[in-house]
Design an enzyme around this catalytic site. Sequence first.
Site, short mmCIF file in Angstrom:
data_model
loop_
_atom_site.label_atom_id
_atom_site.label_comp_id
_atom_site.label_asym_id
_atom_site.label_seq_id
_atom_site.Cartn_x
_atom_site.Cartn_y
_atom_site.Cartn_z
N LYS A 1 3.48 -64.22 27.00
CA LYS A 1 2.09 -64.27 26.56
C LYS A 1 1.51 -62.86 26.50
CE LYS A 1 -0.35 -64.66 30.95
NZ LYS A 1 -1.33 -65.29 31.79
N LYS B 1 2.67 -63.09 39.63
CA LYS B 1 2.06 -61.82 40.04
C LYS B 1 2.65 -61.30 41.33
CE LYS B 1 -2.38 -61.80 37.65
NZ LYS B 1 -3.81 -61.56 37.77
N LYS C 1 -2.72 -58.14 29.84
CA LYS C 1 -3.05 -56.73 30.10
C LYS C 1 -1.91 -56.01 30.81
CE LYS C 1 -6.76 -59.11 32.28
NZ LYS C 1 -8.00 -59.64 31.84
P1 TYM Z 1 -7.99 -64.01 32.43
O1 TYM Z 1 -8.98 -62.93 32.69
O2 TYM Z 1 -6.55 -63.74 32.64
O3 TYM Z 1 -8.16 -64.52 30.95
C1 TYM Z 1 -9.43 -64.83 30.38
C2 TYM Z 1 -9.28 -65.94 29.35
O4 TYM Z 1 -8.36 -65.56 28.32
C3 TYM Z 1 -7.34 -66.54 28.17
N1 TYM Z 1 -6.08 -65.86 27.82
C4 TYM Z 1 -5.32 -66.18 26.76
N2 TYM Z 1 -5.47 -67.11 25.80
C5 TYM Z 1 -4.53 -67.16 24.84
N3 TYM Z 1 -3.44 -66.33 24.80
C6 TYM Z 1 -3.26 -65.39 25.74
N4 TYM Z 1 -2.21 -64.57 25.67
C7 TYM Z 1 -4.22 -65.28 26.79
N5 TYM Z 1 -4.36 -64.46 27.87
C8 TYM Z 1 -5.50 -64.82 28.49
C9 TYM Z 1 -7.24 -67.20 29.53
O5 TYM Z 1 -6.66 -68.49 29.44
C10 TYM Z 1 -8.69 -67.24 29.96
O6 TYM Z 1 -9.36 -68.35 29.40
N6 TYM Z 1 -8.55 -66.78 36.54
C11 TYM Z 1 -9.13 -66.48 35.24
C12 TYM Z 1 -10.55 -65.97 35.35
C13 TYM Z 1 -11.45 -66.92 36.07
C14 TYM Z 1 -11.98 -68.14 35.54
C15 TYM Z 1 -12.79 -68.65 36.60
C16 TYM Z 1 -11.84 -68.82 34.34
C17 TYM Z 1 -11.94 -66.76 37.32
N7 TYM Z 1 -12.74 -67.80 37.63
C18 TYM Z 1 -13.46 -69.86 36.43
C19 TYM Z 1 -12.51 -70.02 34.18
C20 TYM Z 1 -13.31 -70.54 35.24
C21 TYM Z 1 -8.29 -65.38 34.60
O7 TYM Z 1 -7.64 -64.63 35.25
O8 TYM Z 1 -8.41 -65.32 33.24
#
Ligand code: TYM
Length: 332
Positions: free
Chosen positions: A195, A112, A198
Amino acid sequence: TERVLSGMQPSADSLHLGNYLGALVNWVKMQERYDAFFFIPDMHAITVHQDPAELRTRVRRTAAQYLAGGLDVERSTVFVQSHVPEHAQLGWIMTCLTGMGEAARMTQFKDKSAKQGADAAGVGLFTYPMLQAADILLYQPHGVPVGQDQKQHVELSRNLAQRFNHRYGETFRVPQPLIPEAGARIYDLQNPTAKMSKSAASPAGLLNLMDTDKQIAKKIKSAVTDDGAEIRFDQAEKPGVSNLLSIYSALTDRPVAEIVEEYQGRMYGHLKVELAEVVVAKLGPIRDRTEELLEDPAQLDALLATGAAKARAVAGETLAEVYDKVGFLPAS
Ligand code: TYM
């Protein structure tokens, strides 16, 4: 019962298929047998600039998609991160436990910040995984259900829990990452070695939960496939077709091998048309239910307030113990 906790950033108008298959589908299953906490990390979202009015809308939209996707507030505690100030409070303590080098190794930060230019990136982007560790450890969960891309952050949480316990005495449970077999990594339809995310280069590569049936069919039809005509699963040689097969498998709960078998002697076009039907059948009702829920924002806000009260009861207890162990003077 064991506890799980997870969250998804409200940084777009819609969750995407990777969020759905990598996370939400599993959360819905897990709430049946776990004490489940699912939250909306709005404080994480502002590590990159968010328009204030848009952020508020997106938090409600994310909540509505959680519920429309199958989370049940009778079973799961669903809440917004900024409603529970203990996240920020424990986040600071986690930041103080983390080494600069350790933080600099986080691949999501590297990706990022590279995109923004190292100097333009905010410090919040750097300390983000420490806030995530606080999100997790406050609730003493056994497991954290996430997609593959979040594994490193969960590992950091484990390390910080162990470090804190070692330094100040047994306090935190060390959580396990729970990564699904199917759907752990969904790829961009236009660029099937990256992957799905967004921040995709082209919107055509991103399947959104809120897309219309027509948009879904069009995006799948124009998905990048591979040279040759044979339908088989081969991540290295055929990343495009393999991604379509993974999506098919994850959405139908059928093994990839069985789907490959069924498509022997048929063409990419057949796979795409039928996959589009599968996706529309799954996502269409979630989209429609989300729109319905959004018609009553006061009702959504009330559900989130109830969730926050339940979450605070747990988070407050952990934070009080941590403040005491660290040596902060009692406030009263
Ligand atoms: P985020 O918002 O990027 O993604 C949310 C969830 O979706 C999964 N994910 C995917 N799984 C499969 N293929 C993909 N292309 C894909 N893109 C996203 C992510 O693995 C995630 O499970 N930092 C985290 C948010 C967060 C969080 C937490 C998660 C903040 N605090 C505490 C767990 C526990 C994030 O940015 O996920």
